[in-house]
Structure formats: C-alpha cells, structure tokens
Design a protein around this motif. Structure first.
Motif, PDB file in Angstrom:
ATOM      1  N   LYS A   1      -8.583   9.903  -8.845  1.00  0.00           N
ATOM      2  CA  LYS A   1      -7.940   8.598  -8.669  1.00  0.00           C
ATOM      3  C   LYS A   1      -6.421   8.692  -8.607  1.00  0.00           C
ATOM      4  CE  LYS A   1      -7.953   3.924 -10.653  1.00  0.00           C
ATOM      5  NZ  LYS A   1      -8.552   3.057 -11.692  1.00  0.00           N
ATOM      6  N   GLN A   2      -5.837   9.599  -9.380  1.00  0.00           N
ATOM      7  CA  GLN A   2      -4.375   9.650  -9.473  1.00  0.00           C
ATOM      8  C   GLN A   2      -3.708  10.373  -8.293  1.00  0.00           C
ATOM      9  OE1 GLN A   2      -2.876   7.739 -11.599  1.00  0.00           O
ATOM     10  NE2 GLN A   2      -4.873   7.187 -12.438  1.00  0.00           N
ATOM     11  N   ILE A   3      -4.505  10.921  -7.380  1.00  0.00           N
ATOM     12  CA  ILE A   3      -3.894  11.561  -6.209  1.00  0.00           C
ATOM     13  C   ILE A   3      -4.253  10.845  -4.903  1.00  0.00           C
ATOM     14  CG2 ILE A   3      -3.743  13.831  -7.297  1.00  0.00           C
ATOM     15  CD1 ILE A   3      -6.215  14.653  -5.666  1.00  0.00           C
ATOM     16  N   ARG A   4      -5.038   9.806  -4.973  1.00  0.00           N
ATOM     17  CA  ARG A   4      -5.362   9.036  -3.773  1.00  0.00           C
ATOM     18  C   ARG A   4      -4.263   8.029  -3.487  1.00  0.00           C
ATOM     19  NH1 ARG A   4      -6.047   3.963  -5.849  1.00  0.00           N
ATOM     20  NH2 ARG A   4      -7.726   3.542  -7.346  1.00  0.00           N
ATOM     21  N   GLY A   5      -4.411   7.322  -2.369  1.00  0.00           N
ATOM     22  CA  GLY A   5      -3.483   6.242  -2.058  1.00  0.00           C
ATOM     23  C   GLY A   5      -3.716   5.050  -2.967  1.00  0.00           C
ATOM     24  N   ALA A   6      -3.018   3.961  -2.671  1.00  0.00           N
ATOM     25  CA  ALA A   6      -3.137   2.785  -3.541  1.00  0.00           C
ATOM     26  C   ALA A   6      -2.918   1.501  -2.754  1.00  0.00           C
ATOM     27  CB  ALA A   6      -2.124   2.869  -4.681  1.00  0.00           C
TER      28      ALA A   6
ATOM     29  N   ASP B   1       0.840  -1.185   0.000  1.00  0.00           N
ATOM     30  CA  ASP B   1       0.000   0.000   0.000  1.00  0.00           C
ATOM     31  C   ASP B   1       0.875   1.234   0.000  1.00  0.00           C
ATOM     32  OD1 ASP B   1       0.633  -0.931   2.742  1.00  0.00           O
ATOM     33  OD2 ASP B   1      -0.361   0.925   3.347  1.00  0.00           O
ATOM     34  N   LEU B   2       0.333   2.318  -0.539  1.00  0.00           N
ATOM     35  CA  LEU B   2       1.032   3.601  -0.560  1.00  0.00           C
ATOM     36  C   LEU B   2       0.054   4.715  -0.198  1.00  0.00           C
ATOM     37  CD1 LEU B   2       3.195   3.283  -3.814  1.00  0.00           C
ATOM     38  CD2 LEU B   2       3.973   3.086  -1.447  1.00  0.00           C
ATOM     39  N   PRO B   3       0.548   5.794   0.395  1.00  0.00           N
ATOM     40  CA  PRO B   3      -0.315   6.923   0.735  1.00  0.00           C
ATOM     41  C   PRO B   3      -0.580   7.788  -0.489  1.00  0.00           C
ATOM     42  CG  PRO B   3       1.933   7.450   1.319  1.00  0.00           C
ATOM     43  CD  PRO B   3       1.950   6.036   0.782  1.00  0.00           C
ATOM     44  N   PRO B   4      -1.480   8.755  -0.377  1.00  0.00           N
ATOM     45  CA  PRO B   4      -1.678   9.697  -1.488  1.00  0.00           C
ATOM     46  C   PRO B   4      -0.370  10.402  -1.849  1.00  0.00           C
ATOM     47  CG  PRO B   4      -3.432   9.921   0.125  1.00  0.00           C
ATOM     48  CD  PRO B   4      -2.423   8.995   0.724  1.00  0.00           C
ATOM     49  N   VAL B   5      -0.192  10.688  -3.116  1.00  0.00           N
ATOM     50  CA  VAL B   5       1.068  11.274  -3.573  1.00  0.00           C
ATOM     51  C   VAL B   5       1.314  12.659  -2.977  1.00  0.00           C
ATOM     52  CG1 VAL B   5       1.145   9.960  -5.716  1.00  0.00           C
ATOM     53  CG2 VAL B   5      -0.100  12.126  -5.657  1.00  0.00           C
ATOM     54  N   LEU B   6       0.265  13.332  -2.505  1.00  0.00           N
ATOM     55  CA  LEU B   6       0.423  14.667  -1.940  1.00  0.00           C
ATOM     56  C   LEU B   6       1.008  14.653  -0.529  1.00  0.00           C
ATOM     57  CD1 LEU B   6      -2.911  16.353  -3.134  1.00  0.00           C
ATOM     58  CD2 LEU B   6      -0.636  16.519  -4.166  1.00  0.00           C
ATOM     59  N   VAL B   7       1.021  13.481   0.120  1.00  0.00           N
ATOM     60  CA  VAL B   7       1.496  13.416   1.502  1.00  0.00           C
ATOM     61  C   VAL B   7       2.957  13.829   1.603  1.00  0.00           C
ATOM     62  CG1 VAL B   7       2.033  11.854   3.411  1.00  0.00           C
ATOM     63  CG2 VAL B   7      -0.202  11.743   2.299  1.00  0.00           C
ATOM     64  N   LYS B   8       3.795  13.318   0.719  1.00  0.00           N
ATOM     65  CA  LYS B   8       5.220  13.633   0.807  1.00  0.00           C
ATOM     66  C   LYS B   8       5.493  15.109   0.497  1.00  0.00           C
ATOM     67  CE  LYS B   8       6.191  11.934  -3.890  1.00  0.00           C
ATOM     68  NZ  LYS B   8       6.954  10.921  -4.678  1.00  0.00           N
ATOM     69  N   LYS B   9       4.586  15.743  -0.239  1.00  0.00           N
ATOM     70  CA  LYS B   9       4.757  17.161  -0.576  1.00  0.00           C
ATOM     71  C   LYS B   9       4.300  18.062   0.559  1.00  0.00           C
ATOM     72  CE  LYS B   9       3.464  20.695  -3.965  1.00  0.00           C
ATOM     73  NZ  LYS B   9       2.738  20.971  -5.244  1.00  0.00           N
ATOM     74  N   PHE B  10       3.122  17.769   1.122  1.00  0.00           N
ATOM     75  CA  PHE B  10       2.529  18.667   2.110  1.00  0.00           C
ATOM     76  C   PHE B  10       2.814  18.257   3.559  1.00  0.00           C
ATOM     77  CE2 PHE B  10      -0.151  19.443  -1.654  1.00  0.00           C
ATOM     78  CZ  PHE B  10       0.015  20.829  -1.744  1.00  0.00           C
ATOM     79  N   ALA B  11       3.350  17.053   3.769  1.00  0.00           N
ATOM     80  CA  ALA B  11       3.700  16.632   5.134  1.00  0.00           C
ATOM     81  C   ALA B  11       5.084  15.985   5.124  1.00  0.00           C
ATOM     82  CB  ALA B  11       2.650  15.675   5.689  1.00  0.00           C
ATOM     83  N   PRO B  12       6.113  16.740   4.727  1.00  0.00           N
ATOM     84  CA  PRO B  12       7.450  16.137   4.611  1.00  0.00           C
ATOM     85  C   PRO B  12       8.028  15.673   5.944  1.00  0.00           C
ATOM     86  CG  PRO B  12       7.571  18.528   4.394  1.00  0.00           C
ATOM     87  CD  PRO B  12       6.115  18.167   4.377  1.00  0.00           C
ATOM     88  N   LYS B  13       7.519  16.206   7.045  1.00  0.00           N
ATOM     89  CA  LYS B  13       7.990  15.793   8.371  1.00  0.00           C
ATOM     90  C   LYS B  13       7.079  14.752   9.012  1.00  0.00           C
ATOM     91  CE  LYS B  13      10.337  20.169   9.364  1.00  0.00           C
ATOM     92  NZ  LYS B  13      10.440  21.315  10.315  1.00  0.00           N
ATOM     93  N   GLY B  14       6.092  14.296   8.258  1.00  0.00           N
ATOM     94  CA  GLY B  14       5.159  13.313   8.784  1.00  0.00           C
ATOM     95  C   GLY B  14       3.827  13.933   9.154  1.00  0.00           C
ATOM     96  N   VAL B  15       2.805  13.100   9.255  1.00  0.00           N
ATOM     97  CA  VAL B  15       1.444  13.545   9.549  1.00  0.00           C
ATOM     98  C   VAL B  15       1.213  13.522  11.053  1.00  0.00           C
ATOM     99  CG1 VAL B  15      -1.013  13.085   9.192  1.00  0.00           C
ATOM    100  CG2 VAL B  15       0.613  12.676   7.327  1.00  0.00           C
ATOM    101  N   ARG B  16       0.780  14.647  11.613  1.00  0.00           N
ATOM    102  CA  ARG B  16       0.506  14.697  13.045  1.00  0.00           C
ATOM    103  C   ARG B  16      -0.876  14.111  13.314  1.00  0.00           C
ATOM    104  NH1 ARG B  16       2.600  16.529  17.423  1.00  0.00           N
ATOM    105  NH2 ARG B  16       4.300  17.647  16.391  1.00  0.00           N
ATOM    106  N   SER B  17      -0.935  13.104  14.192  1.00  0.00           N
ATOM    107  CA  SER B  17      -2.215  12.479  14.526  1.00  0.00           C
ATOM    108  C   SER B  17      -2.754  12.963  15.862  1.00  0.00           C
ATOM    109  CB  SER B  17      -2.077  10.953  14.557  1.00  0.00           C
ATOM    110  OG  SER B  17      -1.257  10.537  15.635  1.00  0.00           O
ATOM    111  N   SER B  18      -1.897  13.556  16.672  1.00  0.00           N
ATOM    112  CA  SER B  18      -2.324  14.104  17.952  1.00  0.00           C
ATOM    113  C   SER B  18      -1.263  15.101  18.416  1.00  0.00           C
ATOM    114  CB  SER B  18      -2.507  13.010  19.004  1.00  0.00           C
ATOM    115  OG  SER B  18      -1.253  12.559  19.482  1.00  0.00           O
ATOM    116  N   ARG B  19      -1.537  15.752  19.543  1.00  0.00           N
ATOM    117  CA  ARG B  19      -0.573  16.699  20.093  1.00  0.00           C
ATOM    118  C   ARG B  19       0.708  15.994  20.521  1.00  0.00           C
ATOM    119  NH1 ARG B  19      -0.579  19.619  25.186  1.00  0.00           N
ATOM    120  NH2 ARG B  19      -2.239  18.221  25.843  1.00  0.00           N
ATOM    121  N   HIS B  20       0.610  14.672  20.756  1.00  0.00           N
ATOM    122  CA  HIS B  20       1.738  13.920  21.295  1.00  0.00           C
ATOM    123  C   HIS B  20       2.383  12.967  20.291  1.00  0.00           C
ATOM    124  CE1 HIS B  20       0.524  15.415  25.214  1.00  0.00           C
ATOM    125  NE2 HIS B  20      -0.702  14.978  24.980  1.00  0.00           N
TER     126      HIS B  20
END
Length: 280
Positions: A268-273, A194-213
């Motif tokens: 379709k081309q910007i979603r995950g896979a 599986d892969l995430p949406p292609v925009l993740v690496k562009k807009f969240a280069p430091k990773g996706v924050r899921s909570s304050r911690h």
C-alpha cells in the motif's frame, strides 16, 4: 462547443509538455466510454476526441481503464460533497480537457453548483472551441500556482477543489504550498488529487515512456499514503485526510484484483494515491 464545418477538426498541436497530457487522458477516457462494456458514461469525451486533429497513436497503448477509473473516483467524491453543498463552487485546477462538469451535472438532479476552470491559455482556448457553454461555468486562463484565482471564489456555499493529474508534475514545495494555501483560504471545503507511486520519481526521473514517440513528463512529486495522512499534522487548516479506494472496473483484473491490490497492506505504501482532504 462550435459546430465544425465539413467535418473539420480542431488543431491541438499547440499543446506541449504537461499540457499535452490533457490529450492523453482524453483519449483514454473516450476509448473507455466507446467500449461495448463501458465503465464510464462520457459521450462528450468521445465527441471532443473525435473533433480534435491529433495523432493519438503517438501515445501508444495508454488507453487502459486507469484514466477512466481515476475520473470515476473524483466524480464520486465530488458527488458526495455536492449532495451536501448543492450550491458549492467546484474549482478544477489544470483541468485540461476533462468533461467532469457535464458528468456531474447529469448525475445530480436540480444541480446548482458553479464551476471554475483554471488552466493555461492554450487549454482554455481549446475548451472554448470544443466544449458547450454554460452560465454556471467560468474560466481563468492562468497557472494554478497564480493564486489570484482564489479571489474569484465565493466560499459561502462551499468549495470543492479538484487537481486531477496536476500535483505530480509540480515541484514538491509548489505542490505542498498549493495544498496549504487552499487549506488556509477555504475552511470547510475539500480538495481531491491523485499522485503516482512513490517509486516513479526514483526510477523514471525523466518521465515514463509510453511509446517510441512519447514520454510522459517527469513527475517529481509523490507521497505515500502514510506521508499523506501526516499532512493533517504538518499543514495548518487540514482537518482530515482520506485515502480513497480504487473503483471497480471491467474484467477480472480491474474489477477484482486491482481494487484489492490497492488496499493490500504490504504494498500500500508504494502504490499511487487518490487523496481527499477536508479543510477545518
């Protein structure tokens, strides 16, 4: 699996970085398995989560159906392959605390497939404490990028390789080299990842924050479905590339809207896979 005395629990504080995401996905899957309208039958995930001493609230509200639906998509592809190759070897790369072997073993009558788990030593140590032993399950305490695990796989009866929640955390050249090496070594086999949406690496280069911690580690590798389909042309040994559908979940959104959006051509081309590769 060991019985823990006096209600004791296993400390999972040794897991850090990408390995810690094994706890995030376990928690999400166990949460969905506990639900009164469960979308996944995974009692072992519930038992394992309950046996771990860890503050799962650290992950915030990441208990959605997505993690369970991903496992269902992987299970479906594995069942299809194992139905045609009942004595095949399944190689679970960076398996974390997945319980796929036991779900598939229950789903396939007279199952004979063998299982090889490949993951870092801290994960393997936890799995050995928390999960039941089986003479059909072997483990290798090493990185999936240490290709010596391939020497342990007998391809005679078929090989099915899973990389659930792995490739996105690799550098692009590492991920593509792993796919290419599997295609070279295991003709006639299959690989699912599986892969995430292609925009993740562009807009969240430091990773996706899921909570304050907690912040999910960076995901530097992703490809669109069109780019994935092109692997058939660019990687020797790949016979076919399949863009897998999203399983239906619970409720109006996950049961109807989300699976439909997954196939919606304008986005379709910007979603995950979820991608299944056949090796020639």
């Amino acid at each position: 699996m060991v019985d823990l005395p006096d209600g004791g629990r296993v400390d999972a504080g040794t897991l850090t970085g990408v390995s810690e995401t094994a706890l995030l996905t376990l928690n999400g899957r166990a949460h969905q398995a506990r639900h009164p309208r469960a979308i996944i039958d995974d009692p072992l995930a519930v038992r394992v989560a309950d046996s771990i001493d860890f503050d799962f609230d650290k992950f915030g509200r990441r208990k959605g159906q997505e993690m369970a639906l991903r496992s269902l998509a992987f299970d479906r592809a594995a069942r299809d392959y194992l139905s045609a190759h009942p004595s095949a070897t399944v190689v679970a790369l960076a398996e974390g605390l997945q319980t796929s072997f036991w779900r598939l073993n229950a789903a396939l009558p007279d199952a004979r497939f063998h299982w090889l788990t490949v993951d870092f030593p801290p994960i393997i140590a936890l799995r050995e404490r928390l999960l039941p032993a089986s003479d059909r399950v072997e483990v290798r305490a090493q990185s999936a990028l240490d290709y010596s695990w391939m020497d342990e796989v007998d391809p005679a009866d078929g090989v099915f390789i899973t990389a659930e929640g792995l490739l996105m955390y690799l550098e692009p050249e590492e991920a593509l080299d792993l796919i290419a090496e599997c295609a070279c070594r295991f003709p006639g086999g299959q690989m699912i990842f599986d892969l995430p949406p292609v925009l993740v690496k562009k807009f969240a280069p430091k990773g996706v924050r899921s909570s304050r911690h907690y912040r999910v580690p960076p995901m530097p590798f992703s490809l669109s479905p069109a780019e994935l389909a092109d692997l058939r042309r660019t990687v020797p040994g790949i016979k076919a590339v399949h863009d897998l559908p999203m399983p239906s979940g619970r409720g109006w959104f996950f049961g109807t809207v989300f699976p439909a959006l997954w196939q919606f051509k304008p986005t379709k081309q910007i979603r995950g896979a979820y991608t299944l590769i056949e090796f020639g």
